[in-house]
Design a protein around this motif. Structure first.
Motif, short mmCIF file in Angstrom:
data_model
loop_
_atom_site.label_atom_id
_atom_site.label_comp_id
_atom_site.label_asym_id
_atom_site.label_seq_id
_atom_site.Cartn_x
_atom_site.Cartn_y
_atom_site.Cartn_z
N ILE A 74 47.14 5.30 78.81
CA ILE A 74 48.50 5.47 78.32
C ILE A 74 49.29 6.45 79.18
N GLN A 75 48.63 7.49 79.66
CA GLN A 75 49.33 8.56 80.38
C GLN A 75 49.71 8.16 81.80
N THR A 76 48.97 7.28 82.42
CA THR A 76 49.22 6.91 83.81
C THR A 76 49.38 5.40 83.92
N ASP A 77 50.45 4.97 84.58
CA ASP A 77 50.68 3.54 84.77
C ASP A 77 49.93 3.03 85.99
N ASN A 78 49.57 1.76 85.92
CA ASN A 78 48.99 1.05 87.06
C ASN A 78 47.77 1.77 87.62
N LEU A 79 46.86 2.16 86.75
CA LEU A 79 45.63 2.81 87.22
C LEU A 79 44.69 1.82 87.90
N CYS A 80 44.74 0.57 87.49
CA CYS A 80 43.74 -0.39 87.93
C CYS A 80 44.24 -1.37 88.98
N GLY A 81 45.53 -1.40 89.28
CA GLY A 81 46.04 -2.33 90.27
C GLY A 81 46.39 -3.68 89.67
N PRO A 82 46.72 -4.64 90.53
CA PRO A 82 47.15 -5.95 90.03
C PRO A 82 46.00 -6.75 89.42
N TYR A 83 46.35 -7.67 88.55
CA TYR A 83 45.43 -8.61 87.91
C TYR A 83 44.37 -7.90 87.06
N ALA A 84 44.61 -6.69 86.62
CA ALA A 84 43.59 -5.95 85.87
C ALA A 84 44.25 -5.12 84.78
N MET A 85 43.44 -4.70 83.82
CA MET A 85 43.93 -3.83 82.75
C MET A 85 42.98 -2.65 82.56
N CYS A 86 43.54 -1.56 82.07
CA CYS A 86 42.78 -0.32 81.88
C CYS A 86 42.16 -0.30 80.50
N MET A 87 40.91 0.14 80.40
CA MET A 87 40.19 0.28 79.14
C MET A 87 39.74 1.74 79.01
N ASN A 88 40.19 2.40 77.97
CA ASN A 88 39.84 3.80 77.78
C ASN A 88 38.40 3.93 77.27
N SER A 89 37.73 4.99 77.68
CA SER A 89 36.40 5.33 77.15
C SER A 89 36.35 6.83 76.93
N GLU A 90 35.33 7.31 76.27
CA GLU A 90 35.26 8.73 75.93
C GLU A 90 35.10 9.56 77.19
N GLY A 91 36.11 10.35 77.51
CA GLY A 91 36.07 11.23 78.67
C GLY A 91 36.48 10.57 79.96
N SER A 92 36.76 9.27 79.95
CA SER A 92 37.09 8.59 81.19
C SER A 92 37.78 7.27 80.88
N TYR A 93 37.73 6.34 81.83
CA TYR A 93 38.29 5.01 81.64
C TYR A 93 37.60 4.07 82.62
N TYR A 94 37.81 2.77 82.42
CA TYR A 94 37.32 1.78 83.37
C TYR A 94 38.30 0.63 83.39
N CYS A 95 38.17 -0.24 84.38
CA CYS A 95 39.11 -1.34 84.56
C CYS A 95 38.35 -2.67 84.47
N VAL A 96 39.04 -3.67 83.93
CA VAL A 96 38.50 -5.03 83.88
C VAL A 96 39.59 -5.99 84.34
N CYS A 97 39.14 -7.10 84.94
CA CYS A 97 40.09 -8.10 85.42
C CYS A 97 40.72 -8.83 84.23
N ASN A 98 41.96 -9.29 84.41
CA ASN A 98 42.63 -10.06 83.38
C ASN A 98 41.90 -11.38 83.14
N LEU A 99 42.21 -12.02 82.00
CA LEU A 99 41.63 -13.30 81.67
C LEU A 99 42.00 -14.32 82.74
N GLY A 100 41.00 -15.00 83.31
CA GLY A 100 41.22 -15.97 84.38
C GLY A 100 40.98 -15.39 85.76
N TYR A 101 40.63 -14.09 85.81
CA TYR A 101 40.35 -13.42 87.09
C TYR A 101 38.97 -12.76 87.02
N LYS A 102 38.40 -12.55 88.20
CA LYS A 102 37.12 -11.86 88.25
C LYS A 102 36.97 -11.15 89.59
#
Length: 772
Positions: A74-102
């Motif tokens: 929420i605090q930072t935009d575009n953390l993961c780059g194109p075709y991906a979304m950010c997923m928050n985790s405890e103490g950190s975060y990770y990125c996953v590709c959008n549906l239809g991408y890998k």
């Protein structure tokens, strides 16, 4: 060499100093540092990376403070780059590709933008060439939603697929509102609401003028008039959680919402008698919130179990799926036709959801709730033979909130089948029933359990044509008024004592023994036996009509018919005494017994041969009034006897009136006949009125008739003892003689005699009566 020695000496001196410093620092740390923090000094702590506190300088100086997770997505935009979304985790975060991408590496996630290699998946039907993306910013800080262009392509000279039309989404030639994202199509484009968002009222979903609104959550203001600090804190916590909702962290939001509800239910709420209102609002808000949050989940199943054993199972599938789908977790299982999840109204994103939330903690809010018997009252009354006074409910399963994308679930197109884990039940007792019940809310905010629209088979599966919150309950029906039951038992015990005294009196008091006394003796014996059998065995505890219950019903039928037959014989005695004017001695003892016991035995034998199933009932062991005409096997003879005795008494009173009007009547015999007549009439009134009320008590809802019948029935023994024994002078004299013998005193009796025209009283002692 000397220089080397000096340096070595300095080092050896410095090492102990360093170790001492470390020891001092460790010993000076604050021991109250909260989780996800580390010691800064003996008075403060500092949150670990990925966590922060409410303090401006980031230091924690109060044990009540805590380190909360930083939502980097929420605090930072575009953390993961194109075709991906950010997923928050405890103490950190990770990125996953959008549906239809890998990822090219085949991995499921990556850590930052530099590792982003998301490309279109081959199984989408497109060669993985760079996709055109256009992101429309929104008023709220939401993760950027890429727009994937699927242009119609043709094979070129180089063998590659290239777009043929102009991509309005990437060229900026679209007019999509900021609440939508653009999707290019051949010869044009569409403006589609973001996933989980809905078109604004009056706005379509797809055309260029589409305007969408963010998801709505309930206000979560639970019972503001209760002034409960626990409810207030909970409402603020949940409102803050949903206000900061980010679709990328939907899993986290669902988990925190359930944990907040568990924490509320485990603490005292100070809401008095308003627990039903809180439970109703809580279940409703939970269903609405989870239904909204589920729109942001990916396709497929989702399960979560909280530390307090609250379990949630969700299934997200395409709306047009026609399969029969199962949704389950360890506490509940549900099977339904997926077409009912969306109903007649199509969802905005093409997906629909079905969910089960099972909570063991909501039960305490609904511990003393009632069961709505509007639909079952007539059936239960017909089954048990009397109105259901009250119901005791026992929970055999957790309370399960079942919800769909479709909110119009009052009447579904097809039934939903579910089964819940139950507390083991050894065997059901009389008037107990297992049922699938649902929580039915009322207009005033409270509610009750109801069963209409639901059924439960022998294997424990429930079938319902509507959805809400369900539980499996064991209902104990109470069909007896506890006050009437107490009056009956106390009154019958008193009646038994009086009847026993009557029997002993008629057997032991010699001066009163006669044909009339014999009739009274057998009348009291029949009533005594009938009362004992009634008190001990009339209730059918097992609920099933077996041999014991039928035998008890037949014995009661016989005893009470015999009592009326002996009462009829007393009317015959009066007939011979008054009407026949001592022209005969009446019936012999053998004939009396034949009539008194043979007639009722014949009636019972014929009734049992004609319809044995008329004896016994699920609730009581007596004649089953539901069997058409069978009740007349008792009421018919009773009515006939009452009518005949009444006719005899009318004739007797008429004859006595004529005798008293004669010039020289035999006063001694007339007084005796008068006493017998008055006693017999009073006896008929008590017994006749008692069973008359019983015969006319066809409506079991007539409470006042039930009380009158019970009181008269219980006072029969007392009335007979007073009229037949205590009011008899010879009996009183015999009682006095027995009392003198027990106390050791001599029994004396004074008599008076009148001679001539004068009145002189002489008192003589009768040794034969005094026992001298």
């Amino acid at each position: 060499m000397r220089g080397v020695s000096c340096h070595l000496l300095l080092v050896l001196c410095f090492v102990p100093n360093l170790s001492g410093v470390g020891t001092q620092k460790a010993s000076g740390c604050a021991r109250w540092c909260p989780p996800n923090s580390e010691c800064e000094s003996n008075r403060s702590c500092k949150c670990k990376p990925g966590f922060n506190s409410s303090s401006p300088d980031g230091l924690i100086t109060n044990p009540a403070q805590s380190c909360e997770d930083i939502n980097e997505c929420i605090q930072t935009d575009n953390l993961c780059g194109p075709y991906a979304m950010c997923m928050n985790s405890e103490g950190s975060y990770y990125c996953v590709c959008n549906l239809g991408y890998k990822l090219l590496s085949g991995a499921e996630s990556f850590t930052n933008k530099s590792e982003n290699t998301c490309q279109a998946s081959v199984d989408t039907g497109m060669i993985p060439v760079p996709s055109s993306i256009h992101t429309v910013p929104t008023a709220r800080k939401l993760p950027e939603q890429p727009t994937t262009v699927h242009p119609r392509t043709q094979l070129g000279d180089s063998g590659e697929r290239t777009p043929k039309d102009v991509n309005e989404c990437t060229s900026g030639q679209n007019q999509c509102h900021q609440s939508t994202h653009c999707i290019n199509k051949m010869g044009g484009y569409s403006c589609i609401c973001r996933r989980g968002w809905k078109p604004a009222p009056g706005s379509p979903n797809g055309p260029v003028n589409t305007v969408c609104e963010e998801p709505h959550f309930p206000t979560w203001t639970l019972l503001p008039t209760a002034h409960s600090q626990a409810l207030l804190s909970f409402s603020v916590e949940v409102q803050n959680l949903l206000r900061d909702f980010n679709p990328a962290t939907v899993n986290y939001t669902i988990q925190k919402l359930i944990e907040a509800v568990d924490k509320l239910l485990e603490m005292p709420m100070d809401i008095g008698t308003q627990t039903q209102q809180v439970a109703t609002q809580l279940l409703s808000n939970l269903e609405q919130s989870l239904r909204t949050l589920a729109q942001f989940l990916p396709k497929g199943p989702f399960t979560y179990k909280s530390p307090s054993n609250t379990e949630l199972a969700l299934m997200v599938k395409e709306q047009d799926n026609k399969d029969v789908t199962t949704v389950h977790h360890s506490q509940a299982w549900m099977q339904l036709d997926w077409a009912v999840t969306a109903g007649a109204k199509s969802s905005e994103n093409g997906y629909s959801v079905a969910g089960i939330l099972s909570s063991p903690n909501i039960q305490k809010l609904l511990a003393n709730t009632s069961l709505n018997l509007e639909q079952k009252r007539d059936t239960l009354e017909d089954l048990y033979g009397s109105p259901v006074q009250s119901v005791t409910l026992t929970f055999l399963s957790n309370i399960n909130a079942i919800f769909l994308t479709n909110t119009d679930t009052e009447k579904l197109a097809s039934d939903v089948t579910f089964k819940f884990n139950l507390t083991s039940v050894k065997s059901l007792k009389a008037r107990e029933e297992l049922m699938c019940a649902y929580w039915k809310s009322h207009d005033n905010g409270s509610g009750s359990w109801a069963t209409d629209g639901c059924s439960m088979n022998d294997t424990g599966f429930c079938h319902c044509n509507h959805l809400t919150s369900f539980a499996v309950l064991m209902a104990q029906y109470h069909v007896q008024d506890p006050r009437l039951e107490l009056i009956t038992k106390v009154g019958l015990l008193l009646s038994l004592v009086c009847l026993l005294l009557c029997i002993l009196t008629f057997l032991l008091v010699k001066p009163i023994q006669s044909s009339r006394t014999m009739v009274h003796l057998h009348l009291c014996i029949c009533l005594f036996l009938g009362s004992v059998i009634f008190l001990v065995g009339v209730e059918n505890e097992g609920g099933e009509v077996g041999l014991r219950c039928r035998l008890v019903a037949m014995l009661l039928h016989f005893c009470f018919l015999a009592a009326f037959c002996w009462m009829a014989l007393e009317g015959v005695e009066l007939y011979f005494l008054v009407v026949r004017v001592f022209q005969g001695q009446g019936l012999s003892t053998w004939h009396r017994c034949l009539v008194g016991y043979g007639v009722p035995l014949l009636i019972v034998a014929i009734s049992a041969a004609a319809r044995m199933d008329g004896y016994g009932h699920a609730t009581y062991c007596w004649l089953d009034f539901r069997k058409q005409g069978f009740l007349w096997s008792f009421s018919g003879p009773v009515a006939f006897i009452i009518f005949c005795n009444a006719a005899i008494f009318v004739i007797t009173v008429w004859k006595l009136t004529k005798k008293f009007s004669e010039i020289n009547p035999n006063m001694k015999k007339l007084r005796k006949a008068r006493v017998l007549t008055i006693t017999a009439i009073a006896q008929l009134l008590v017994l006749g009125c008692t069973w008359g009320f019983g015969l006319f008590l066809f409506n079991p809802h007539s409470t006042w008739l039930s009380y009158i019948f019970t009181l008269l029935n219980c006072l029969q023994g007392l009335f007979l003892y007073v009229t037949l024994c205590l009011l008899n002078k010879k009996v009183r004299e015999e009682y006095w003689k027995w009392a003198c013998m027990v106390t050791g005193n001599k029994y004396t009796e004074f008599t008076s005699s009148t001679t001539g025209t004068g009145t002189s009283q002489t008192r003589t002692l009768r040794p034969s009566e005094s026992g001298m």
